[in-house]
Design a protein around this motif. Sequence first.
Motif, PDB file in Angstrom:
ATOM      1  N   ASP A   1      34.669  54.331  35.655  1.00 50.25           N
ATOM      2  CA  ASP A   1      35.705  55.069  34.917  1.00 50.25           C
ATOM      3  C   ASP A   1      36.685  55.735  35.885  1.00 50.25           C
ATOM      4  OD1 ASP A   1      34.621  54.344  32.549  1.00 50.25           O
ATOM      5  OD2 ASP A   1      33.764  56.298  32.051  1.00 50.25           O
TER       6      ASP A   1
ATOM      7  N   THR B   1      40.698  54.256  36.507  1.00 51.72           N
ATOM      8  CA  THR B   1      41.809  55.088  36.046  1.00 51.72           C
ATOM      9  C   THR B   1      42.556  55.768  37.192  1.00 51.72           C
ATOM     10  OG1 THR B   1      40.304  56.975  35.749  1.00 51.72           O
ATOM     11  CG2 THR B   1      40.680  55.554  33.834  1.00 51.72           C
TER      12      THR B   1
ATOM     13  N   VAL C   1      44.893  52.504  31.932  1.00 54.58           N
ATOM     14  CA  VAL C   1      44.036  52.794  30.783  1.00 54.58           C
ATOM     15  C   VAL C   1      43.165  51.550  30.590  1.00 54.58           C
ATOM     16  CG1 VAL C   1      43.919  53.276  28.312  1.00 54.58           C
ATOM     17  CG2 VAL C   1      45.745  54.290  29.702  1.00 54.58           C
TER      18      VAL C   1
ATOM     19  N   ASP D   1      36.728  60.302  25.751  1.00 52.55           N
ATOM     20  CA  ASP D   1      37.631  59.387  26.461  1.00 52.55           C
ATOM     21  C   ASP D   1      38.435  58.536  25.480  1.00 52.55           C
ATOM     22  OD1 ASP D   1      36.803  60.319  28.910  1.00 52.55           O
ATOM     23  OD2 ASP D   1      35.383  58.690  29.276  1.00 52.55           O
TER      24      ASP D   1
ATOM     25  N   GLU E   1      41.067  60.809  23.769  1.00 53.10           N
ATOM     26  CA  GLU E   1      42.167  61.183  24.659  1.00 53.10           C
ATOM     27  C   GLU E   1      42.999  59.987  25.114  1.00 53.10           C
ATOM     28  OE1 GLU E   1      40.185  63.193  27.805  1.00 53.10           O
ATOM     29  OE2 GLU E   1      39.416  64.798  26.500  1.00 53.10           O
TER      30      GLU E   1
ATOM     31  N   THR F   1      42.191  57.661  27.304  1.00 53.84           N
ATOM     32  CA  THR F   1      42.054  57.295  28.713  1.00 53.84           C
ATOM     33  C   THR F   1      41.347  55.955  28.884  1.00 53.84           C
ATOM     34  OG1 THR F   1      39.991  58.556  28.868  1.00 53.84           O
ATOM     35  CG2 THR F   1      42.037  59.693  29.478  1.00 53.84           C
ATOM     36  N   ILE F   2      40.737  55.453  27.805  1.00 51.92           N
ATOM     37  CA  ILE F   2      40.122  54.126  27.795  1.00 51.92           C
ATOM     38  C   ILE F   2      40.337  53.514  26.419  1.00 51.92           C
ATOM     39  CG2 ILE F   2      38.325  54.653  29.520  1.00 51.92           C
ATOM     40  CD1 ILE F   2      36.373  55.003  27.177  1.00 51.92           C
TER      41      ILE F   2
END
Length: 265
Positions: free
Chosen positions: A154, A158, A163, A187, A190, A192-193
Amino acid sequence: MTTADTAEVARVLAKRRDVLAALCDGPVRKRRLVDELGVPRTTLDRGVRELVDAGLVERVDGGVRATAIGVRALTERDRYRARLDGLERGEPLFEALPDDTELDARFLAEASVNRPDPSLPDGVVERLFESVRTADEVYGVAPAALSGHLDTFDAEATAGGAVPEMVVTPTVLEHLIEHRPERFAADLREGTIEFFCAPMEIAFGLWIAAHDDRDDEAGIVVYTDTGVGGVAINDDPEAVDWARERFDRARSDAEPVTPETVLDG
């Protein structure tokens, strides 16, 4: 071209490859060829004659040059040899995969193949982290979880602002939900993934690391019962295209994973 002709062209290509390559940029005088290739004049004359007889080279004013067929035949010969070499380098990976695994020779040609060090079995995963660390986009397919490396992946995937977009099997999704539900849901919430889930038949992990300022690259991870059995990485456009095809195939049948999916699971 008859079968006999084809066999003769293949024989001449294998024997006189270097001479043909030296003639692909235009007419070259034999004296210059002797100097460039470091072969006796008699050997060069014999090689040029064989290439001419095979239709791969022609004599012109000022020297000799490859024909259009000769240039294309050399390209195909070198591509074929690169794929065979890649299959040989990839032999350790095939040993850990089912016999019917769809691992295209396009990917293995010119690939860097990394096997684990017995004294540091998981060290080979560092090649994956190096690949995704500065990528602008990261996407892939994971049929198995990188146990013990999820947080590191992760962070690395990032680090360049990407993403990560991953397609996983139901088994991997269950593993993620069981071991890190709150972090996983946060995650996803938000942004982010991005995760997608689908049953799929693929025996290895796959990723593409895309860059705005340099060549993209693709990689595969082969798993064994005891951990990661090997990693192969390739930045050749054909290899990356093959990897994208595999990702797109998996992605087209997958359903989005939402925070609610994780927390309700």
